[in-house]
Design a protein around this motif. Structure first.
Motif, mmCIF file in Angstrom:
data_model
loop_
_atom_site.group_PDB
_atom_site.id
_atom_site.type_symbol
_atom_site.label_atom_id
_atom_site.label_comp_id
_atom_site.label_asym_id
_atom_site.label_seq_id
_atom_site.Cartn_x
_atom_site.Cartn_y
_atom_site.Cartn_z
ATOM 1 N N ARG A 182 -16.989 -26.466 4.732
ATOM 2 C CA ARG A 182 -16.683 -27.660 3.950
ATOM 3 C C ARG A 182 -15.390 -27.499 3.203
ATOM 4 N N LYS A 183 -14.729 -28.634 3.004
ATOM 5 C CA LYS A 183 -13.602 -28.633 2.088
ATOM 6 C C LYS A 183 -14.181 -28.900 0.715
ATOM 7 N N SER A 184 -13.934 -28.001 -0.204
ATOM 8 C CA SER A 184 -14.531 -28.159 -1.520
ATOM 9 C C SER A 184 -13.443 -28.354 -2.563
ATOM 10 N N PRO A 185 -13.638 -29.292 -3.470
ATOM 11 C CA PRO A 185 -12.609 -29.501 -4.495
ATOM 12 C C PRO A 185 -12.502 -28.311 -5.456
ATOM 13 N N THR A 186 -13.549 -27.514 -5.551
ATOM 14 C CA THR A 186 -13.508 -26.397 -6.494
ATOM 15 C C THR A 186 -13.134 -25.086 -5.836
ATOM 16 N N ALA A 187 -13.661 -24.824 -4.657
ATOM 17 C CA ALA A 187 -13.441 -23.519 -4.039
ATOM 18 C C ALA A 187 -12.401 -23.548 -2.927
ATOM 19 N N GLY A 188 -11.865 -24.720 -2.602
ATOM 20 C CA GLY A 188 -10.931 -24.808 -1.497
ATOM 21 C C GLY A 188 -11.658 -24.963 -0.191
ATOM 22 N N GLU A 189 -12.477 -23.971 0.100
ATOM 23 C CA GLU A 189 -13.252 -24.013 1.330
ATOM 24 C C GLU A 189 -14.567 -23.316 1.041
ATOM 25 N N SER A 190 -15.664 -23.898 1.455
ATOM 26 C CA SER A 190 -16.928 -23.199 1.233
ATOM 27 C C SER A 190 -17.764 -23.298 2.493
ATOM 28 N N ILE A 191 -18.592 -22.289 2.681
ATOM 29 C CA ILE A 191 -19.360 -22.224 3.912
ATOM 30 C C ILE A 191 -20.833 -22.452 3.608
ATOM 31 N N TYR A 192 -21.443 -23.269 4.429
ATOM 32 C CA TYR A 192 -22.824 -23.668 4.237
ATOM 33 C C TYR A 192 -23.522 -23.494 5.567
ATOM 34 N N TYR A 193 -24.817 -23.242 5.532
ATOM 35 C CA TYR A 193 -25.537 -23.107 6.788
ATOM 36 C C TYR A 193 -26.691 -24.087 6.835
ATOM 37 N N ARG A 194 -26.959 -24.604 8.028
ATOM 38 C CA ARG A 194 -28.136 -25.440 8.220
ATOM 39 C C ARG A 194 -28.823 -25.013 9.499
ATOM 40 N N VAL A 195 -30.149 -25.037 9.472
ATOM 41 C CA VAL A 195 -30.882 -24.707 10.677
ATOM 42 C C VAL A 195 -31.305 -26.014 11.336
ATOM 43 N N VAL A 196 -31.190 -26.030 12.679
ATOM 44 C CA VAL A 196 -31.511 -27.262 13.407
ATOM 45 C C VAL A 196 -33.023 -27.384 13.542
ATOM 46 N N VAL A 197 -33.565 -28.534 13.192
ATOM 47 C CA VAL A 197 -34.995 -28.785 13.354
ATOM 48 C C VAL A 197 -35.194 -30.001 14.240
ATOM 49 N N LYS A 198 -36.423 -30.106 14.774
ATOM 50 C CA LYS A 198 -36.763 -31.239 15.640
ATOM 51 C C LYS A 198 -36.669 -32.543 14.872
ATOM 52 N N GLY A 199 -36.288 -33.579 15.575
ATOM 53 C CA GLY A 199 -36.315 -34.897 14.908
ATOM 54 C C GLY A 199 -35.130 -35.738 15.345
ATOM 55 N N GLN A 216 -18.580 -5.110 -4.735
ATOM 56 C CA GLN A 216 -17.712 -5.960 -3.942
ATOM 57 C C GLN A 216 -18.116 -7.413 -4.149
ATOM 58 N N ILE A 217 -17.171 -8.229 -4.529
ATOM 59 C CA ILE A 217 -17.475 -9.656 -4.653
ATOM 60 C C ILE A 217 -16.491 -10.451 -3.825
ATOM 61 N N ARG A 218 -16.906 -11.649 -3.481
ATOM 62 C CA ARG A 218 -16.014 -12.520 -2.726
ATOM 63 C C ARG A 218 -15.585 -13.660 -3.631
ATOM 64 N N LEU A 219 -14.292 -13.880 -3.659
ATOM 65 C CA LEU A 219 -13.792 -14.992 -4.450
ATOM 66 C C LEU A 219 -13.549 -16.193 -3.537
ATOM 67 N N PRO A 220 -13.739 -17.395 -4.059
ATOM 68 C CA PRO A 220 -13.451 -18.580 -3.256
ATOM 69 C C PRO A 220 -11.991 -18.610 -2.835
ATOM 70 N N LYS A 221 -11.748 -19.258 -1.685
ATOM 71 C CA LYS A 221 -10.419 -19.244 -1.076
ATOM 72 C C LYS A 221 -9.339 -19.747 -2.041
ATOM 73 N N ARG A 222 -9.636 -20.851 -2.707
ATOM 74 C CA ARG A 222 -8.613 -21.452 -3.553
ATOM 75 C C ARG A 222 -8.269 -20.538 -4.721
ATOM 76 N N TYR A 223 -9.301 -19.924 -5.298
ATOM 77 C CA TYR A 223 -9.094 -19.031 -6.430
ATOM 78 C C TYR A 223 -8.251 -17.828 -6.014
ATOM 79 N N GLU A 224 -8.589 -17.311 -4.832
ATOM 80 C CA GLU A 224 -7.854 -16.148 -4.315
ATOM 81 C C GLU A 224 -6.377 -16.489 -4.101
ATOM 82 N N GLU A 225 -6.129 -17.682 -3.619
ATOM 83 C CA GLU A 225 -4.745 -18.116 -3.393
ATOM 84 C C GLU A 225 -3.965 -18.189 -4.702
ATOM 85 N N GLU A 226 -4.628 -18.745 -5.717
ATOM 86 C CA GLU A 226 -3.972 -18.869 -7.018
ATOM 87 C C GLU A 226 -3.659 -17.492 -7.585
#
Lengths: 94, 380
Positions: free
Chosen positions: A77-94, B21-31
């Motif tokens: 995901r593009k996140s306004p706070t983290a720049g990029e964040s990763i999320y996982y979802r498992v596929v279910v029937k439906g 060991q910790i992981r920082l968010p991409k944007r924070y790391e860039e800054e």
């Protein structure tokens, strides 16, 4: 002849739809994890598949990817706070 | 509830002699990487300090952070009425609508962006006119039933016909398509005559035909009742009342990557659950910001993640997130206490006292914060 051109037409419509869905601003990048990656992920997070957030197999994006129930989808995901964040979802029937 | 990790570059931070060991968010790391080397370590540490501790009740913090300012917005919500623009639901009513996951919003609306070629006033106006739904009733001067000859007479306003850029013949064709048991023909410059195909025609048949003809959609996309062309920044944007994203996205001249609607269920069906999640975040933040509330995005993101956890958008509340909790006592604590307790008793449900509410009710230490941990003894 008639049947063939009809079929081509419907395929074209599907392709347009596919492009529109995958390129839309609101839709983040989805990818199916390989079996090894999935196993590694579950081990790393120390959870079972049941604890992951879900996505239906009939979800438009899951359908395009051809995901089957039990697959894990990685969402970048593009996140306004983290720049990029990763999320996982498992596929279910439906 | 498992939250996916924010994965990116990792950083080693020395804390109390142990290197973790910790992981920082991409944007924070860039800054951080822009800073001089000496400073970098300090700011990594600062990030760690700002993180929530394990076991912190973040859901509760999010709930407070959103609902307290939301109650303050109530008074300001109704003052936009009467302006020359689309009146869409705003403020607290809109927030309630989003979190209740209403199947249809009270004012569904679209924001249509145009591609480069059509990104000018003329093209935008033309596309807007194409989108707006026009029924026969809107371009009609009068309609009457001729009882002598058993026919319906529709008189079309020629000026309005010009406005929507159509010929009378085209209109007649569309009516023919929609009214199967009617004979349609054009008479004079502005009259459309309808006659029934039945052999014995009753007045009732004619009356039905007339009502049906009025509602026939002549032009545009069904459900879109109002369009307004606006300039937002460098872009020409068409705002609509009523949505039909499926049709609009495939239209010529429309930019399908940015065009969106505020109809969360429509977006979920068309673009998937992740798009719906992003839309919930966007709509909530927009509603809050309009009211001058600067709640942190992270709270809203958490709520959106919980609402979409199961793969469909679920409301926060009795019939959604709160009503489907695993713990009986947690459910009973929320609403409809007696219903949940009697049902649980009748079906022999077990509460394993893992939820916060259940533990508060029985007087245990709830599993949040330091209460999350238990002491274990290693047997040698």
């Amino acid at each position: 002849m008639g049947a063939l051109s009809n079929r081509n037409k419907s395929l074209a419509v599907v392709n347009i739809k596919k492009d529109i869905i995958l390129n839309h601003e609101l839709v983040p990048k989805h990818e199916i994890l390989s079996e090894e990656e999935a196993k590694k992920l579950l081990e790393e997070l120390n959870i079972t598949k049941k604890q992951l957030p879900r996505i239906y197999a009939s979800d438009p994006v899951a359908k395009i990817l051809g995901a089957k129930p039990g697959d894990i989808i990685r969402i970048t995901r593009k996140s306004p706070t983290a720049g990029e964040s990763i999320y996982y979802r498992v596929v279910v029937k439906g | 509830m498992t939250k996916a990790k924010k994965k990116t570059k990792s950083a080693d931070v020395n804390e109390g002699g142990n290197t973790i060991q910790i992981r920082l968010p991409k944007r924070y790391e860039e800054e951080i990487s822009k800073l001089p080397k000496k400073e970098q370590e300090k700011w990594r540490k600062r990030y760690l300090e700002m993180l929530y501790d394990v076991g912190e009740a973040i859901g509760m913090v999010a709930a407070h952070s959103i609902s307290e300012p939301a109650t303050q917005t109530t008074l300001r919500a109704y003052h936009a009425e009467g302006r020359v623009q689309l009146v869409t639901t705003k403020g607290l009513p809109r927030l309630i609508e989003i979190f209740d996951a209403r199947k249809v919003p009270s004012t569904p609306s679209m924001e249509i962006y145009l591609d480069e070629e059509h990104n000018n006033k003329e093209a935008a106006k033309k596309i807007a006119a194409e989108i707006k739904e026009t029924t026969l009733e809107q371009i009609m001067k009068e309609d009457s039933i001729d009882l002598m000859e058993m026919k319906v007479e529709l008189v079309v306003d020629e000026e309005k016909l010009k406005e929507i850029d159509m010929e009378l013949e085209e209109v007649a064709k569309i009516i023919k398509k929609n009214l199967r048991n009617a004979e349609v023909r054009v008479e004079g410059g502005n009259k459309i005559i309808l006659e029934s195909k039945k052999e014995e025609v009753s007045i009732r048949d004619l009356q039905q035909m007339r009502v049906k003809a009025r509602g026939v959609q002549i032009k545009g996309i069904k459900g879109i009742t109002q369009v307004i062309v606006e300039k937002v920044g460098d872009d020409w944007v068409i705002r609509t009342l009523g949505t039909n994203l499926k049709k609009v996205l495939t239209m010529n001249g429309v930019d399908p990557t940015r065009t969106r609607s505020n109809h969360i269920f429509e977006v979920m069906k068309l673009l998937g659950i992740e798009a719906a999640r992003n839309l919930i975040v966007e709509e909530t933040l927009r509603t809050l910001r309009e009211q001058g509330v600067d709640t942190d995005e992270r709270h809203v993101m958490l709520v959106a993640d919980i609402m979409t956890f199961s793969g469909v958008v679920k409301p926060i509340g009795r019939y959604g997130v709160a009503g489907e909790k695993a713990s009986v006592l947690a459910r009973a604590n929320f609403e409809e206490t007696i219903k949940h307790l009697t049902n649980a008793a009748a079906s022999g449900e077990v509460d394993d006292l893992k939820s916060i509410f259940a533990n508060v009710i029985v007087g245990n230490l709830p599993p949040i914060g330091t209460g999350m941990f238990k002491l274990g003894i290693k047997e040698e």
